[in-house]
Design an enzyme around this catalytic site. Structure first.
Site, mmCIF file in Angstrom:
data_model
loop_
_atom_site.group_PDB
_atom_site.id
_atom_site.type_symbol
_atom_site.label_atom_id
_atom_site.label_comp_id
_atom_site.label_asym_id
_atom_site.label_seq_id
_atom_site.Cartn_x
_atom_site.Cartn_y
_atom_site.Cartn_z
ATOM 1 N N HIS A 14 27.560 12.053 -4.051
ATOM 2 C CA HIS A 14 28.598 12.445 -5.010
ATOM 3 C C HIS A 14 28.101 13.271 -6.192
ATOM 4 O O HIS A 14 28.909 13.807 -6.960
ATOM 5 C CB HIS A 14 29.345 11.217 -5.535
ATOM 6 N N HIS B 23 31.218 14.731 -2.479
ATOM 7 C CA HIS B 23 32.317 13.793 -2.622
ATOM 8 C C HIS B 23 32.724 13.708 -4.097
ATOM 9 O O HIS B 23 31.886 13.735 -4.996
ATOM 10 C CB HIS B 23 31.898 12.400 -2.149
#
Length: 234
Positions: free
Chosen positions: A57, A150
């Site tokens: 992420h 993400h």
């Protein structure tokens, strides 16, 4: 009917081993259509960020160090969620982290009865197929070219589109209801401010008239009269 599509980013895979939620993104649906209202926040996990999780992420411990603790923002999140059904991809994972954070700050957990799992929906509709969010976006032609890493809000926006497709496509939300004036989310990815609730921008315009004027009808008749061997004259 109001539903919330949401996604989380975390420090790892298991809240029972000390992993924490570091980001949440939520999309509001009314009658299965996005309204443009969202909730997004980053959280300081009060621990390190494993390199494997950061690679997924892109959220580093340094970036999260000045973000609020979950407990200080819980009221705003719960106010946005209300008692609506909560839609997530592999929902038991996201519910596990959300409820862990609620427990740590002394709040009541979210009932699992509210859980809608898009992985389970996809498995019933496409048995044997790949069920990742990326794979479902590809199947349904949903653009994810801006998804480099993400991100909770971005993934929730993509998942909202996938969820509608799993239920039969966007036409299921068409309605003649008087309040059907909601607009779709603008899809601009992450929001820098923590705990932000975003509303649709701009004013709703009245439909423009599409009736030809007398002068336009006269010019049209003149033009049609110049057509030789017209089928409608035979």
């Amino acid at each position: 009917m109001r539903e919330i599509v949401f996604d989380t980013e975390t420090t790892g895979l298991d809240p029972k081993s000390g992993d924490r939620m570091v980001e949440i993104g939520c999309i509001e649906l009314i009658n299965r259509m996005p309204t443009g209202e969202t909730y997004h926040s980053y959280y300081n996990p009060e621990r390190d960020m494993p390199s494997g999780a950061e690679a997924v992420h892109g959220l580093s411990a340094a970036f999260l160090s000045d973000k609020p603790m979950f407990g200080s923002k819980a009221d705003g999140l719960l106010e946005f969620l209300q008692d609506s059904p909560l839609v997530a991809h592999n929902a038991s994972f996201d519910f596990g982290f959300l409820n862990n954070e609620l427990t740590l700050c002394g709040r009541d957990i979210v009932s699992m009865d509210r859980m809608v799992d898009t992985v389970a929906l996809a498995r019933k509709r496409h048995p044997g197929a790949k069920l990742s969010l990326d794979a479902l976006c590809t199947r349904y032609g949903i653009d994810r070219s801006h998804r480099v890493k993400h991100g909770a809000l971005l993934d929730a926006e993509l998942l909202a589109q996938v969820y509608l497709e799993l239920l039969g496509g966007r036409q299921i939300g068409l309605s003649l209801a008087a309040d059907a004036g909601a607009s779709a989310p603008n899809g601009d990815g992450r929001i820098a401010a923590a705990g932000a609730v975003r509303k649709p921008m701009g004013e709703r315009r009245e439909p423009r008239p599409h009736v030809a004027s007398p002068s336009e009808l006269e010019r049209h008749a003149e033009f049609v009269g110049q057509i030789e061997n017209a089928l409608w004259r035979s």
